[in-house]
Design a protein around this motif. Structure first.
Motif, PDB file in Angstrom:
ATOM      1  N   SER A  79     -14.224 127.874  93.415  1.00  9.24           N
ATOM      2  CA  SER A  79     -15.621 127.988  93.870  1.00  9.24           C
ATOM      3  C   SER A  79     -16.065 126.485  94.109  1.00  9.24           C
ATOM      4  CB  SER A  79     -16.450 128.519  92.707  1.00  9.24           C
ATOM      5  OG  SER A  79     -16.237 127.657  91.332  1.00  9.24           O
ATOM      6  N   TYR A  80     -15.165 125.678  94.043  1.00 12.05           N
ATOM      7  CA  TYR A  80     -15.459 124.132  94.487  1.00 12.05           C
ATOM      8  C   TYR A  80     -14.113 123.496  95.187  1.00 12.05           C
ATOM      9  CZ  TYR A  80     -13.335 123.042  90.153  1.00 12.05           C
ATOM     10  OH  TYR A  80     -12.567 122.875  89.013  1.00 12.05           O
ATOM     11  N   GLY A  81     -14.389 122.528  95.620  1.00 14.57           N
ATOM     12  CA  GLY A  81     -13.093 121.636  96.053  1.00 14.57           C
ATOM     13  C   GLY A  81     -12.696 121.976  97.474  1.00 14.57           C
ATOM     14  N   ALA A  82     -12.937 123.115  97.974  1.00 13.84           N
ATOM     15  CA  ALA A  82     -12.416 123.496  99.485  1.00 13.84           C
ATOM     16  C   ALA A  82     -13.602 123.219 100.320  1.00 13.84           C
ATOM     17  CB  ALA A  82     -12.183 125.016  99.597  1.00 13.84           C
ATOM     18  N   ASP A  83     -14.742 123.611 100.260  1.00  9.73           N
ATOM     19  CA  ASP A  83     -15.804 123.241 101.182  1.00  9.73           C
ATOM     20  C   ASP A  83     -16.770 122.776 100.291  1.00  9.73           C
ATOM     21  OD1 ASP A  83     -17.113 123.938 103.873  1.00  9.73           O
ATOM     22  OD2 ASP A  83     -18.332 124.669 102.606  1.00  9.73           O
ATOM     23  N   GLU A  84     -17.458 121.617 100.742  1.00  6.72           N
ATOM     24  CA  GLU A  84     -18.759 120.974  99.948  1.00  6.72           C
ATOM     25  C   GLU A  84     -19.986 122.033  99.820  1.00  6.72           C
ATOM     26  OE1 GLU A  84     -19.195 116.784  99.377  1.00  6.72           O
ATOM     27  OE2 GLU A  84     -21.277 117.184 100.385  1.00  6.72           O
ATOM     28  N   ALA A  85     -20.390 122.524 101.106  1.00 10.27           N
ATOM     29  CA  ALA A  85     -21.442 123.408 101.304  1.00 10.27           C
ATOM     30  C   ALA A  85     -21.451 124.479 100.293  1.00 10.27           C
ATOM     31  CB  ALA A  85     -21.742 123.896 102.666  1.00 10.27           C
ATOM     32  N   ASP A  86     -20.278 125.237 100.116  1.00  8.54           N
ATOM     33  CA  ASP A  86     -19.992 126.353  99.192  1.00  8.54           C
ATOM     34  C   ASP A  86     -20.125 125.956  98.113  1.00  8.54           C
ATOM     35  OD1 ASP A  86     -19.613 128.048 101.458  1.00  8.54           O
ATOM     36  OD2 ASP A  86     -17.325 128.081 101.129  1.00  8.54           O
ATOM     37  N   ALA A  87     -19.563 124.797  97.639  1.00 10.08           N
ATOM     38  CA  ALA A  87     -19.522 124.380  96.109  1.00 10.08           C
ATOM     39  C   ALA A  87     -20.860 124.070  95.708  1.00 10.08           C
ATOM     40  CB  ALA A  87     -18.535 122.991  96.073  1.00 10.08           C
ATOM     41  N   VAL A  88     -21.900 123.406  96.794  1.00  8.90           N
ATOM     42  CA  VAL A  88     -23.103 123.175  96.257  1.00  8.90           C
ATOM     43  C   VAL A  88     -23.921 124.446  95.901  1.00  8.90           C
ATOM     44  CG1 VAL A  88     -25.385 122.234  96.974  1.00  8.90           C
ATOM     45  CG2 VAL A  88     -23.367 120.864  97.336  1.00  8.90           C
ATOM     46  N   GLY A 139     -10.118 116.322  89.953  1.00  9.63           N
ATOM     47  CA  GLY A 139      -9.157 115.389  90.571  1.00  9.63           C
ATOM     48  C   GLY A 139      -9.988 114.280  91.594  1.00  9.63           C
ATOM     49  N   PRO A 140      -9.126 113.592  92.399  1.00  2.86           N
ATOM     50  CA  PRO A 140      -9.699 112.778  93.086  1.00  2.86           C
ATOM     51  C   PRO A 140     -10.709 113.496  94.181  1.00  2.86           C
ATOM     52  CG  PRO A 140      -7.252 112.322  93.261  1.00  2.86           C
ATOM     53  CD  PRO A 140      -7.735 113.564  92.231  1.00  2.86           C
ATOM     54  N   HIS A 141     -10.581 114.842  94.524  1.00  2.00           N
ATOM     55  CA  HIS A 141     -11.519 115.418  95.461  1.00  2.00           C
ATOM     56  C   HIS A 141     -12.951 115.835  94.740  1.00  2.00           C
ATOM     57  CE1 HIS A 141      -9.527 118.384  92.913  1.00  2.00           C
ATOM     58  NE2 HIS A 141     -10.436 119.636  93.432  1.00  2.00           N
ATOM     59  N   THR A 142     -13.103 115.663  93.375  1.00  2.00           N
ATOM     60  CA  THR A 142     -14.268 115.976  93.135  1.00  2.00           C
ATOM     61  C   THR A 142     -15.222 114.831  92.778  1.00  2.00           C
ATOM     62  OG1 THR A 142     -13.352 116.064  90.729  1.00  2.00           O
ATOM     63  CG2 THR A 142     -13.290 118.192  91.873  1.00  2.00           C
ATOM     64  N   VAL A 143     -14.609 113.634  93.149  1.00  2.00           N
ATOM     65  CA  VAL A 143     -15.541 112.492  92.646  1.00  2.00           C
ATOM     66  C   VAL A 143     -16.701 112.566  93.937  1.00  2.00           C
ATOM     67  CG1 VAL A 143     -15.872 109.864  92.997  1.00  2.00           C
ATOM     68  CG2 VAL A 143     -13.651 110.978  91.853  1.00  2.00           C
ATOM     69  N   MET A 198     -20.766 117.935  84.029  1.00  2.00           N
ATOM     70  CA  MET A 198     -19.803 117.603  83.019  1.00  2.00           C
ATOM     71  C   MET A 198     -18.385 117.413  83.596  1.00  2.00           C
ATOM     72  SD  MET A 198     -18.852 119.356  79.488  1.00  2.00           S
ATOM     73  CE  MET A 198     -20.389 118.956  78.514  1.00  2.00           C
ATOM     74  N   ALA A 199     -17.485 116.361  83.485  1.00  2.00           N
ATOM     75  CA  ALA A 199     -16.197 116.192  84.145  1.00  2.00           C
ATOM     76  C   ALA A 199     -15.126 116.791  83.020  1.00  2.00           C
ATOM     77  CB  ALA A 199     -15.955 114.787  84.441  1.00  2.00           C
ATOM     78  N   HIS A 200     -14.102 117.276  83.653  1.00  2.00           N
ATOM     79  CA  HIS A 200     -12.953 117.662  82.643  1.00  2.00           C
ATOM     80  C   HIS A 200     -11.775 117.213  83.183  1.00  2.00           C
ATOM     81  CE1 HIS A 200     -11.139 121.449  81.043  1.00  2.00           C
ATOM     82  NE2 HIS A 200     -10.285 120.543  80.749  1.00  2.00           N
ATOM     83  N   VAL A 201     -11.103 116.314  82.370  1.00  2.00           N
ATOM     84  CA  VAL A 201      -9.733 115.561  82.874  1.00  2.00           C
ATOM     85  C   VAL A 201      -8.612 115.785  81.803  1.00  2.00           C
ATOM     86  CG1 VAL A 201     -10.996 113.713  84.144  1.00  2.00           C
ATOM     87  CG2 VAL A 201     -10.333 113.369  81.805  1.00  2.00           C
ATOM     88  N   GLY A 202      -7.262 115.621  82.244  1.00  2.00           N
ATOM     89  CA  GLY A 202      -6.360 115.637  81.159  1.00  2.00           C
ATOM     90  C   GLY A 202      -5.783 117.045  81.419  1.00  2.00           C
ATOM     91  N   LEU A 203      -5.453 117.914  80.461  1.00  2.00           N
ATOM     92  CA  LEU A 203      -4.979 119.418  81.053  1.00  2.00           C
ATOM     93  C   LEU A 203      -6.276 120.162  81.582  1.00  2.00           C
ATOM     94  CD1 LEU A 203      -2.913 121.624  80.848  1.00  2.00           C
ATOM     95  CD2 LEU A 203      -3.812 122.013  78.671  1.00  2.00           C
ATOM     96  N   THR A 204      -5.821 120.419  83.022  1.00  2.00           N
ATOM     97  CA  THR A 204      -6.944 121.292  83.685  1.00  2.00           C
ATOM     98  C   THR A 204      -6.229 122.548  83.883  1.00  2.00           C
ATOM     99  OG1 THR A 204      -6.314 120.019  85.510  1.00  2.00           O
ATOM    100  CG2 THR A 204      -8.247 119.122  84.565  1.00  2.00           C
ATOM    101  N   SER A 258      -8.886 106.306  84.836  1.00  2.00           N
ATOM    102  CA  SER A 258      -9.469 106.066  86.264  1.00  2.00           C
ATOM    103  C   SER A 258      -9.931 107.149  86.879  1.00  2.00           C
ATOM    104  CB  SER A 258      -8.555 105.473  87.030  1.00  2.00           C
ATOM    105  OG  SER A 258      -7.992 106.127  88.153  1.00  2.00           O
ATOM    106  N   LEU A 259      -9.463 108.599  86.572  1.00  2.00           N
ATOM    107  CA  LEU A 259     -10.158 109.678  87.262  1.00  2.00           C
ATOM    108  C   LEU A 259     -11.428 109.702  86.408  1.00  2.00           C
ATOM    109  CD1 LEU A 259      -9.984 111.755  89.405  1.00  2.00           C
ATOM    110  CD2 LEU A 259      -8.844 113.024  87.370  1.00  2.00           C
ATOM    111  N   ALA A 260     -11.667 109.643  84.926  1.00  2.00           N
ATOM    112  CA  ALA A 260     -12.861 109.819  84.239  1.00  2.00           C
ATOM    113  C   ALA A 260     -13.774 108.733  84.544  1.00  2.00           C
ATOM    114  CB  ALA A 260     -12.570 109.616  82.726  1.00  2.00           C
ATOM    115  N   GLU A 261     -13.359 107.493  84.767  1.00  2.00           N
ATOM    116  CA  GLU A 261     -14.319 106.466  85.346  1.00  2.00           C
ATOM    117  C   GLU A 261     -14.933 106.625  86.713  1.00  2.00           C
ATOM    118  OE1 GLU A 261     -12.394 102.487  82.904  1.00  2.00           O
ATOM    119  OE2 GLU A 261     -11.810 103.008  84.808  1.00  2.00           O
TER     120      GLU A 261
END
Ligand code: KIV
Length: 257
Positions: free
Chosen positions: A86-95, A115-119, A133-139, A163-166
């Motif tokens: 539902s996110y990550g492929a196309d920004e307009a769709d994600a919004v 992931g790097p693509h969600t920054v 809210m971000a979610h890192v580690g096991l996804t 560094s992803l969390a930061e």
């Protein structure tokens, strides 16, 4: 009413309590119990929809259950999980998808498995007024690549997670879930961040804890190694259902009066 700002400021000694919820009665009870944050997690796929992963969960599923949870809550912050693709492929769709969970379903914030693509997406959503809210580690949406193993076991992997969390903090996220990472890695990330960390299978040094409600209540068949059962609701449900069955079969229900 718990706000995103309240949660953002809850670093340190007053731990944030977060549980998943997928329906109105459970949300009402969790809210009355004083749980700070209710997550309408895509864990609904395994927890209450009979799937063996979170991948089949759709936007319609999350939107419908977010509405059910939001209608049961007076105080808790309601966070809706963005489901797989539902996110990550196309920004307009994600919004549009994130906006639907806030505008139509009544969530206060959305959660993204990062992931790097969600920054960049996090920055865009935050700029539009959608708290993240971000979610890192096991996804678990990456189950086909990573399985469900602990993440961050090597120094290099731990540094990548940190560094992803930061990067998501810099992009404007108000908190981050750390799932199934070693305790010392979670402690280091918690020290490094100014936003709160909410752990699941990440030890006791995080600023809060989250668990899946069916694991807590004793309703799950398969539980992860880090889950803990705090009640036996399955036994209560079974006994009420058997009592009803017996009463109907014996003719003592419905009663004459
Ligand atoms: O979907 C979910 O319930 C989650 C939690 C396990 C953090 O993402």
């Amino acid at each position: 009413m718990t706000s995103v700002q309240d949660i953002r400021e809850r670093t340190g000694d007053d731990p944030i309590t977060m549980l998943t919820a997928y329906d109105t009665p459970t949300a009402r009870l969790a809210d009355e119990a004083g749980i700070d944050v209710l997550l309408v997690g895509d864990s609904m796929g395994n927890a209450v929809m009979g799937y063996d992963s979170t991948l089949p969960v759709t936007m319609d599923d999350v939107a419908s259950r977010t509405g059910a949870v939001a209608r049961g809550v007076e105080d808790a912050l309601v966070v809706a999980d963005m489901p797989f693709l539902s996110y990550g492929a196309d920004e307009a769709d994600a919004v549009e998808n994130a906006g639907r969970l806030i505008r139509d379903a009544g969530a206060d914030a959305v959660k993204l498995e990062c992931g790097p693509h969600t920054v960049g997406l996090t920055e865009r959503l935050v700029n539009l007024g959608i708290p993240v809210m971000a979610h890192v580690g096991l996804t678990p949406q990456r189950v086909n690549q990573l399985g469900l193993e602990q993440q961050g076991a090597t120094a290099e992997a731990a540094a990548e997670i940190e560094s992803l969390a930061e990067a998501h903090q810099t992009a404007g996220a108000f908190s981050v879930v750390l799932e199934h990472v070693p305790d010392d890695v979670a402690a280091d990330i918690t020290d490094a961040l100014s936003m709160p960390t909410i752990g699941i299978g990440a030890g006791d040094a995080t600023d809060g804890q989250v668990l899946v409600i069916t694991d807590v209540l004793g309703l799950s068949e398969d539980v992860p190694p880090f889950a803990e059962q705090f009640g036996d609701v399955a036994a209560e449900m079974r006994s009420a259902m058997e009592a009803y069955r017996d009463a109907v079969e014996e003719g003592s229900f419905p009663r004459d009066d």
